[in-house]
Design a protein around this motif. Structure first.
Motif, PDB file in Angstrom:
ATOM      1  N   SER A 108     -13.587   5.119   4.313  1.00 51.93           N
ATOM      2  CA  SER A 108     -12.415   4.575   4.984  1.00 51.93           C
ATOM      3  C   SER A 108     -12.027   3.244   4.349  1.00 51.93           C
ATOM      4  O   SER A 108     -12.839   2.607   3.680  1.00 51.93           O
ATOM      5  N   ASP A 109     -10.767   2.843   4.570  1.00 52.21           N
ATOM      6  CA  ASP A 109     -10.267   1.554   4.080  1.00 52.21           C
ATOM      7  C   ASP A 109     -10.417   1.401   2.564  1.00 52.21           C
ATOM      8  O   ASP A 109     -10.782   0.327   2.064  1.00 52.21           O
ATOM      9  N   ASP A 156      -8.994   0.421  -0.445  1.00 49.49           N
ATOM     10  CA  ASP A 156      -7.797  -0.403  -0.624  1.00 49.49           C
ATOM     11  C   ASP A 156      -7.214  -0.302  -2.032  1.00 49.49           C
ATOM     12  O   ASP A 156      -7.791   0.320  -2.926  1.00 49.49           O
ATOM     13  N   THR A 206      -9.815   7.311   6.399  1.00 45.49           N
ATOM     14  CA  THR A 206      -8.796   6.607   7.172  1.00 45.49           C
ATOM     15  C   THR A 206      -8.259   5.392   6.414  1.00 45.49           C
ATOM     16  O   THR A 206      -8.945   4.798   5.589  1.00 45.49           O
ATOM     17  N   ASN A 207      -7.011   5.041   6.710  1.00 46.89           N
ATOM     18  CA  ASN A 207      -6.381   3.823   6.202  1.00 46.89           C
ATOM     19  C   ASN A 207      -6.398   3.767   4.679  1.00 46.89           C
ATOM     20  O   ASN A 207      -6.609   2.703   4.083  1.00 46.89           O
ATOM     21  N   CYS A 237      -4.902   0.728   1.849  1.00 44.54           N
ATOM     22  CA  CYS A 237      -4.684  -0.527   2.584  1.00 44.54           C
ATOM     23  C   CYS A 237      -4.799  -1.713   1.630  1.00 44.54           C
ATOM     24  O   CYS A 237      -5.002  -1.554   0.433  1.00 44.54           O
ATOM     25  N   GLY A 238      -4.673  -2.922   2.169  1.00 45.35           N
ATOM     26  CA  GLY A 238      -4.787  -4.126   1.348  1.00 45.35           C
ATOM     27  C   GLY A 238      -3.460  -4.525   0.746  1.00 45.35           C
ATOM     28  O   GLY A 238      -2.402  -4.351   1.351  1.00 45.35           O
ATOM     29  N   ALA A 280      -2.151   3.390   4.781  1.00 48.28           N
ATOM     30  CA  ALA A 280      -1.443   2.129   4.954  1.00 48.28           C
ATOM     31  C   ALA A 280       0.044   2.424   4.732  1.00 48.28           C
ATOM     32  O   ALA A 280       0.412   3.192   3.842  1.00 48.28           O
TER      33      ALA A 280
END
Length: 201
Positions: free
Chosen positions: A19-20, A22, A77-78, A81-82, A106
């Motif tokens: 997850s995440d 970026d 998930t996500n 992002c960033g 994101a």
């Protein structure tokens, strides 16, 4: 020239769990000193694919030869992002990915991907795990994302996925790149400008 309508994407797939994830992991900032996006593909996920000496890290999925040529990316998930860097989806596209299946994205990454014609569909964790198990068992498994019907088919299984209505409309109608649309409409823009008094200076 009208853009292609993107109604489906078919190819083999690879799972990058986590997850995440970026945009700095997708394309490290030091590789963004470029005039064009053309060479970014070779640097996708560079800092997790290579060690400090520039040697491939064998455990990373993208370095596994059995997934060579995969054009559909699975993740968690996500995703994306960033930093809002446009270079991230550009790097994925130039690496060879043509679609992403993840649990969530994101917002800016999602929009930047759509304007490149990369469908980013949403599936549940369980659905992604099932697809991952199928491609792990047989990396040649063909995965088809039906953008029009919002489904994903792999092997004998078909699942329903989600895709935001704005992206769905843009992709399936061939209106996913606003710059291309503007350039296509240049004759109309010029004609309209010629009718404006303040343009005749």
């Amino acid at each position: 020239m009208p853009l292609a309508k993107i109604t489906s994407v078919t190819g083999t797939a690879i799972h990058l769990p986590g997850s995440d994830i970026d945009t700095d992991r997708i394309i490290p900032a030091r590789f963004m000193k470029c005039v064009t996006f053309d060479g970014l593909g070779e640097y996708a996920f560079y800092d997790v694919r290579f060690n400090p000496e520039g040697e491939k890290i064998a455990s990373h999925p993208l370095n596994n030869p059995k997934f060579d040529g995969a054009s559909i990316l699975l993740s968690g998930t996500n995703f994306g992002c960033g930093s809002s860097r446009e270079h991230a989806p550009q790097a994925l596209y130039r690496y060879g990915f043509r679609a992403v299946i993840a649990e969530s994205y994101a917002e800016i990454f999602f929009g930047n991907s759509t304007t490149l014609g990369i469908p980013c569909v949403v599936a549940t964790r369980e659905q992604i795990a099932a697809i991952s198990a199928a491609i792990e068992a047989d990396p040649t498994t063909e995965v088809t994302i039906d953008v029009q019907d919002r489904t994903v088919t792999y092997g004998e299984a078909t699942i329903s996925v989600d895709l935001a209505s704005t992206a769905h409309e843009a992709l399936t109608s061939g209106k996913w790149d606003p710059i291309a649309e503007l350039l296509e409409g240049e004759p109309d823009v010029t004609a309209t400008g010629a009718k404006l008094a303040y343009m005749a200076v």
